[in-house]
Design an enzyme around this catalytic site. Structure first.
Site, PDB file in Angstrom:
ATOM      1  N   GLY A   5      -0.474   2.098   7.844  1.00  0.00           N
ATOM      2  CA  GLY A   5       0.606   1.542   7.043  1.00  0.00           C
ATOM      3  C   GLY A   5       1.824   2.456   7.060  1.00  0.00           C
ATOM      4  O   GLY A   5       1.789   3.587   7.562  1.00  0.00           O
ATOM      5  N   THR A  30      -7.867  -1.894   5.906  1.00  0.00           N
ATOM      6  CA  THR A  30      -9.176  -1.757   6.558  1.00  0.00           C
ATOM      7  C   THR A  30     -10.200  -2.695   5.940  1.00  0.00           C
ATOM      8  O   THR A  30     -10.974  -3.352   6.647  1.00  0.00           O
ATOM      9  CB  THR A  30      -9.659  -0.297   6.466  1.00  0.00           C
ATOM     10  N   SER A  88      -8.563   6.342   4.390  1.00  0.00           N
ATOM     11  CA  SER A  88      -7.355   5.995   5.135  1.00  0.00           C
ATOM     12  C   SER A  88      -7.625   6.058   6.639  1.00  0.00           C
ATOM     13  O   SER A  88      -8.193   7.012   7.154  1.00  0.00           O
ATOM     14  CB  SER A  88      -6.221   6.964   4.778  1.00  0.00           C
ATOM     15  N   SER A  89      -7.207   5.000   7.348  1.00  0.00           N
ATOM     16  CA  SER A  89      -7.348   4.989   8.809  1.00  0.00           C
ATOM     17  C   SER A  89      -6.297   5.916   9.400  1.00  0.00           C
ATOM     18  O   SER A  89      -5.102   5.694   9.239  1.00  0.00           O
ATOM     19  CB  SER A  89      -7.166   3.569   9.351  1.00  0.00           C
ATOM     20  N   GLU A 107       4.349   5.135   6.012  1.00  0.00           N
ATOM     21  CA  GLU A 107       4.074   6.368   5.283  1.00  0.00           C
ATOM     22  C   GLU A 107       5.362   7.104   4.951  1.00  0.00           C
ATOM     23  O   GLU A 107       6.214   7.330   5.841  1.00  0.00           O
ATOM     24  CB  GLU A 107       3.146   7.286   6.101  1.00  0.00           C
ATOM     25  N   SER A 139      -0.144   2.635   3.372  1.00  0.00           N
ATOM     26  CA  SER A 139      -1.435   3.310   3.348  1.00  0.00           C
ATOM     27  C   SER A 139      -2.065   3.167   1.966  1.00  0.00           C
ATOM     28  O   SER A 139      -1.433   3.453   0.959  1.00  0.00           O
ATOM     29  CB  SER A 139      -1.256   4.788   3.704  1.00  0.00           C
ATOM     30  N   GLY A 140      -3.299   2.697   1.917  1.00  0.00           N
ATOM     31  CA  GLY A 140      -3.978   2.481   0.653  1.00  0.00           C
ATOM     32  C   GLY A 140      -3.847   1.086   0.117  1.00  0.00           C
ATOM     33  O   GLY A 140      -4.318   0.793  -0.986  1.00  0.00           O
ATOM     34  N   ASN A 148      -5.175   7.241  -0.324  1.00  0.00           N
ATOM     35  CA  ASN A 148      -6.296   6.377   0.053  1.00  0.00           C
ATOM     36  C   ASN A 148      -7.508   7.255   0.348  1.00  0.00           C
ATOM     37  O   ASN A 148      -7.398   8.230   1.098  1.00  0.00           O
ATOM     38  CB  ASN A 148      -5.920   5.547   1.295  1.00  0.00           C
TER      39      ASN A 148
END
Length: 1137
Positions: free
Chosen positions: A387, A112, A160-161, A389, A107-108, A157
């Protein structure tokens, strides 16, 4: 001219890790650091792209860069995400291979943004055109909508999605996009109710409160102050560099571009506002007689406003928060909810409302962007999913997300590392297998149908009796204790009994990315994902346009007592479908790495990057690529790149590509142990060999460049000389021409002077001769004239003497005749005068005798009789005059003779009225029954359309014919005529409008007393027969078009495919006959006529808006219908002159 650098030319560090020397973890990380420090964020591992998140904007994504990488070889330029996107697009377009682009990372790490870059590149390089640009714009604008509703700020992030997204972009045979399909996976709906410290709720809540207008917020009953809403965290309400107000405007515009109607956008915002209001509802306990506490709403203001937004009765929702109804077979039991249960029900409703709204948004976007053509499409899939985590507090959501990443890592291992080794076998290269970690054992631990963690969690949720998170953990400790990747302090494995880093209520899994500690609290509730049936039924009763679609299980007529599938089961099934889909496509990998945890630019944290490199398996990937041969290339590409190194292959090799490569390598004296020949590729073992070939190629290119420059300079000088020579020839030719022209002009002028003198002398000589001859002729003429004049005068005198004698005789005779006539006239006048005197005397005598005879009775009534006699004479004269001045027999002739006397005013008006009625009766007597019916229809058409429809005035002068097809006489329609039982009142050709493209198809329209029929124009086959009782209304516009909609009764058999949208050249007559036929029937309601420039038409299950606008269409003076999107048909009507 700009020089393009290849993968090995002037590179910072090494662009492809396969060529890295020496290869170890330190050199790998150092190469990434070196490239990152110089803003080179992309690096290759063969065909895999490593992407480092720069946390800032870089000038490497410009339109010029897009053109630079367009249609270029993958290794021809420096590493870039555009190179991978171009390679995938060209493979799809030219080789007809479906592609997928898998973007993975923490994540981050920038997944995306990477997906948006891939989509924007494909949109930039594919075809152009109005429809293609519209599809590309809709595909790109779907991202802002989904990001607003599905992304949030986390500690790692800012965007973040919080859901997984997989988009299949569909292309036609030319490579132009036709549409797309979006799949979403496991929205993190728990974030709606609670966010960890330092994180935010979903973006749309903050964007709505910051960017909506005051009027919009007033309608939604909202306030801009974030602190007034319990569901919004305040410590991270604002994010640096993120403008929520501008983002809201972007989302609003994106929804309109994608195809959302205004009422749909308003409905979505109302549900978002309802979620915020729902979080402000608080409860208080209230004691009952039985000793149990019952929950009650503290402040009902927020509840009231929420109910107004959704259209729910406040009492129904308030009861659903206080009571729960449990159904078992034929029994219903109602139990009260305490405060904790009420808060659970409130949060469950908020989470379900938001997650279902998000799923509806995805479905609605798919309706707009789906490909309309039904032919086979080429597909490029782009996967942007959460991602890996690892947080301080990991729960069910992190467990599901990490399971998905395990599956993606598994498919990466299968399709890259395993494929790498299988390639040597396919190419016939001797090879010793390289061992690498396969995470299939971890996937089996989670998803095994018998002893997997998800299977045990589902079993625990479905088990009767008391079920808690602790019982679930006990089951895990019993079954998974011996698994090498499962750790728990309460398991039978004694090595974890004294592990104080492992709490009692947790378990730990050793993922491919590292060990993750999961807190078991909430696993059972989040997997159950239960929403009380009372709340579902309350939502279904709402009058809001979307609620029945979002909560179909709340329909009382369709109560299903079966337990819904768990969240884990649904996600496992969707991930399985995703994996099967990915395995059918050619994969392209982007491995995203974040350089630091501070979300800051220019910071490279070596330990963090090293951890990601390890769990992504990047070193294993490089080792497998290099264990046998570091570089491989097809024979054709290799020969094309290095053919200048050998005289035999330069400039063209006429034989097979493999033979050319063998000749080239032999000529270059490359040792045999440094390369191997495969079936279709050349394999090079040592990167130094490739470097040597590249250096020699660079030197050859410099020599070739010098040769090209020499030849070019010679060609340019030779061309300039030839041009000068040609110019000199042209100038000389023009000068010689000029000199000869001047000489010729001098000779010509001298000749003309001599000619003029000679012609003058000759002309003067002839003139003298002509003058002499003329004088002689004039003398003769004068003498002859004098002689003839003398003779004429003598004859004239003789004639005058004779005429004078004759006239004297005539005058004397005339005087004698006049004298005799006057004497006779005087005699006749005297005789007439005597006769008149006798007549007058006799008349007076007769009058005297009459007056004496009637004097005795004539005196008394003389005045009255004279008056009556005078009146009779006047009336007689009036009627005789009226007879001659009578107007015509036309009923529309308003002329009438003028009144001669004032006392005749009444009689004059009454006679005019009687005459008008009489001639109207005479005119009506000439009508047949058919003509009377036509005039009655004309009158009814006037009542319906006059001053309402712009087409009506032009139809007044047109007779209503009815049967325009002559269906009784035409043998082509004999079969159709026999199929219609009743008398045909109207038969005409109409156009049936297609919803997909707005174009019309010709149909035969027949109207009888009981139904109307639509048939094929060519074959006469009946397409639809609709009874008139099923027709509820007819909709037309106010303009001069011929479009009309026949709306059918809902639920009738005729309405299975929806309403009919037609166009006709005889619209006024058709609708008048429909209305008249419906009005004359006593057993059905009268058909309504709706005249409006915008109305809804039902097509199958969808309602489409038909909108009429003024404008000049491309096809001339006729109205044109065009499909704007799936919910709007626009009819362009030419403006009246």
């Amino acid at each position: 001219m700009e020089v393009k650098t290849s993968l090995l030319d002037n590179m910072i560090g090494v662009g492809d890790m396969v060529l890295l020397e020496p290869l170890n973890e330190n050199s790998f990380i150092e190469n990434l650091r070196k490239r990152f420090d110089h803003n080179e964020i992309y690096t290759y591992i063969g065909s895999v792209v490593i992407s480092m998140n720069p946390y800032r904007s870089l000038p490497i994504f410009t339109p010029e860069k897009v053109e630079e990488y367009r249609n270029r070889n993958f290794y021809e330029l420096s590493p870039h995400i555009y190179a991978l996107a171009d390679e995938a697009y060209r493979s799809l377009r030219d080789q007809d291979k479906d592609q997928c682009i898998l973007i993975t990372g923490e994540s981050g790490a920038g997944k995306t943004e990477a997906s948006k870059l891939v989509m924007s590149y494909v949109a930039a390089v594919c075809g152009k055109g109005q429809e293609v640009n519209k599809v590309k714009e809709q595909l790109l604008q779907s991202n802002p909508v989904l990001e607003a509703f599905g992304n949030a700020k986390t500690v790692r992030n800012d965007n973040s999605s919080r859901f997984g997204k997989y988009m299949d972009i569909e292309f036609d045979f030319k490579g132009d996009p036709l549409g797309g399909v979006i799949s979403n996976y496991l929205l993190e709906k728990s974030r709606v109710c609670k966010q960890p410290r330092g994180e935010r709720n979903f973006h749309i809540f903050y964007q709505l409160l910051s960017g909506a207008s005051n009027d919009t917020l007033t309608k939604l009953k909202l306030d801009r102050d974030f602190s007034k809403y319990n569901y919004l965290s305040l410590d991270s309400a604002t994010v640096n560099g993120l403008d929520d107000a501008a983002s809201f405007r972007t989302v609003w515009n994106a929804m309109q571009i994608v195809g959302f109607m205004e009422d749909e956008v308003q409905s979505v915002l109302e549900l978002v506002a309802a979620v915020l209001k729902l979080g402000n509802i608080e409860f208080k306990p209230e004691s009952r007689v039985n000793g149990f506490d019952e929950s009650r709403v503290k402040d009902k203001n927020d509840l009231k406003e929420m109910c107004e937004l959704l259209g729910i009765e406040q009492s129904v929702l308030e009861r659903a928060f206080s009571y729960r109804t449990v159904e078992a077979k034929m029994e219903k039991v109602s139990t009260t909810l305490n405060v904790a249960q009420a808060y659970y029900a409130r949060d469950a409703l908020a989470k379900n409302l938001y997650s279902r709204l998000f799923s509806w948004l995805v479905t609605r976007i798919n309706e707009s962007i789906k490909a309309q053509a039904k032919t086979r499409h080429k597909v490029m899939g782009v996967l942007d999913i959460y991602g890996f985590e690892i947080f301080e507090d990991n729960s069910f959501e992190q467990f599901i997300i990490n399971y998905c990443n395990e599956k993606l890592q598994q498919i990466f291992i299968e399709l890259t590392l395993r494929e790498e080794q299988e390639e040597y076998i396919r190419e016939g290269i001797e090879w010793t297998n390289i061992e690498y970690f396969n995470n299939a054992i971890i996937c089996d631990l989670i998803e095994n149908n018998q002893n997997g963690i998800l299977a045990m969690l589902d079993e625990e949720c479905l088990r009767p009796g008391t079920v808690t998170d602790d019982t679930f953990l006990d089951k895990l400790n019993t079954i998974c204790a011996e698994h090498q990747h499962f750790e728990s302090r309460l398991s039978k494995n004694s090595k974890f009994l004294t592990d104080h880093s492992l709490p009692h209520s947790c378990f730990r899994i050793q993922h491919y990315a590292g060990k993750v500690l999961y807190r078991v609290e909430g696993f059972v509730d989040k997997n159950n994902d239960l929403l009380y049936r009372d709340l579902s039924q309350a939502m279904y009763k709402a009058t809001h346009s979307l609620m029945k679609q979002l909560f179909p299980e709340g329909n009382p007529a369709k109560v299903n007592l079966k337990r819904p599938p768990t969240a884990g089961f649904q996600f496992k099934a969707s991930v399985g479908g995703l994996m099967r889909n990915l395995q059918t496509k050619n994969p392209n990998y982007i491995r995203c790495i974040k350089p630091n945890d501070k979300k800051a630019a220019h910071i490279f944290t070596e330990s963090l990057v090293c951890h990601q490199v390890r769990y992504l398996g990047l070193m294993e990937n490089v080792r497998v690529r290099r264990a046998g041969y570091a570089f491989r290339q097809s024979y054709e590409s290799s020969l094309e790149r290095y053919k200048m190194l050998c005289k035999q292959t330069w400039p063209h090799w006429r034989g097979a590509a493999r033979d050319g490569v063998e000749v080239l390598l032999t000529d270059c004296s490359v040792p045999a142990e440094e390369f191997a020949y495969g079936r279709s590729k050349i394999f090079i073992r040592n990167p130094r060999t490739l470097f040597t070939l590249e250096e020699r190629r660079r030197a050859c290119l410099e020599d070739l460049a010098t040769l090209i420059q020499k030849i070019y300079r010679g060609w340019r000088c030779r061309t300039q000389f030839l041009l000068l020579k040609k110019s000199q020839v042209v100038v000389a030719a023009w000068y010689r021409r000029y000199a000869q022209q001047k000489k010729y002009q001098k000779i010509k002028s001298a000749t003309l002077v001599m000619q003029s003198f000679i012609r003058g002398w000759k002309a003067r000589k002839i003139l003298r001769q002509l003058k002499y001859e003329k004088r002689c002729k004039e003398a003769v003429t004068t003498i002859a004239a004098y002689w003839h004049g003398t003779q004429a005068r003598m004859e004239l005198r003789r004639l005058k003497t004779e005429a004078r004698n004759k006239r004297a005789v005539s005058v004397i005779w005339a005087y004698w005749q006049g004298t005799k006539a006057r004497r006779e006239l005087r005699r006749l006048k005297e005789v007439a005068r005597r006769k008149h005197a006798v007549a007058v005397i006799w008349a007076y005598w007769q009058g005297l005798q009459v007056r004496r005879e009637y004097r005795k009775f004539f005196r008394a009534n003389a005045g009255k009789k004279i008056y009556n006699f005078t009146i009779q004479r006047i009336m007689q004269k009036y009627f005789l005059g009226l007879k001659t001045t009578m107007p015509s027999m036309s009923p529309i002739d308003n002329t009438w003779p003028a009144r001669p006397y004032m006392f005749l005013e009444g009689a004059h008006s009454e006679l005019r009225r009687i005459f008008h009625f009489w001639r109207c009766k005479k005119y009506q007597g000439q009508f047949t029954e058919e003509k009377k019916a036509v005039y009655e229809e004309k009158l009814e058409a006037s009542e319906i359309f006059k001053d309402k429809k712009a087409l009506y005035p032009s139809s007044v002068s047109q007779p209503f014919k009815g049967d325009y097809l002559e269906i009784q006489k035409n043998p082509k329609y004999q079969k159709l005529n026999s199929a219609v039982e009743d008398k045909v009142l109207l038969a005409d050709v109409v156009n049936k409008i297609n919803r997909a493209n707005g174009k019309g198809a010709p149909r035969l329209f027949l109207l009888t007393k009981n139904n109307f029929v639509l048939a094929d124009q060519k074959t006469g086959q009946v397409k639809a027969s609709v009874p008139l009782p099923d027709l509820t209304s007819v909709s037309v516009s106010t303009q001069s078009d011929g479009f009309f909609a026949l709306k059918l009764k809902e639920g009738s058999a005729s309405a299975a495919k929806g309403d009919f949208l037609l166009s006709s050249e005889h619209l006024i007559e058709l609708i008048t006959k429909l209305h008249r036929t419906g009005a004359t029937a006593a057993d059905r309601d009268q058909i309504n006529i709706d005249i409006s420039d915008e109305f809804l038409v039902q097509f199958n299950q969808d309602k489409v808006c038909v909108k009429f606008i003024q404008g000049g269409p491309k096809n001339g003076n006729s109205a044109a219908c065009k499909r704007k999107n799936n919910r709007l048909l626009e009819v362009s009507v030419p403006s009246s002159p």
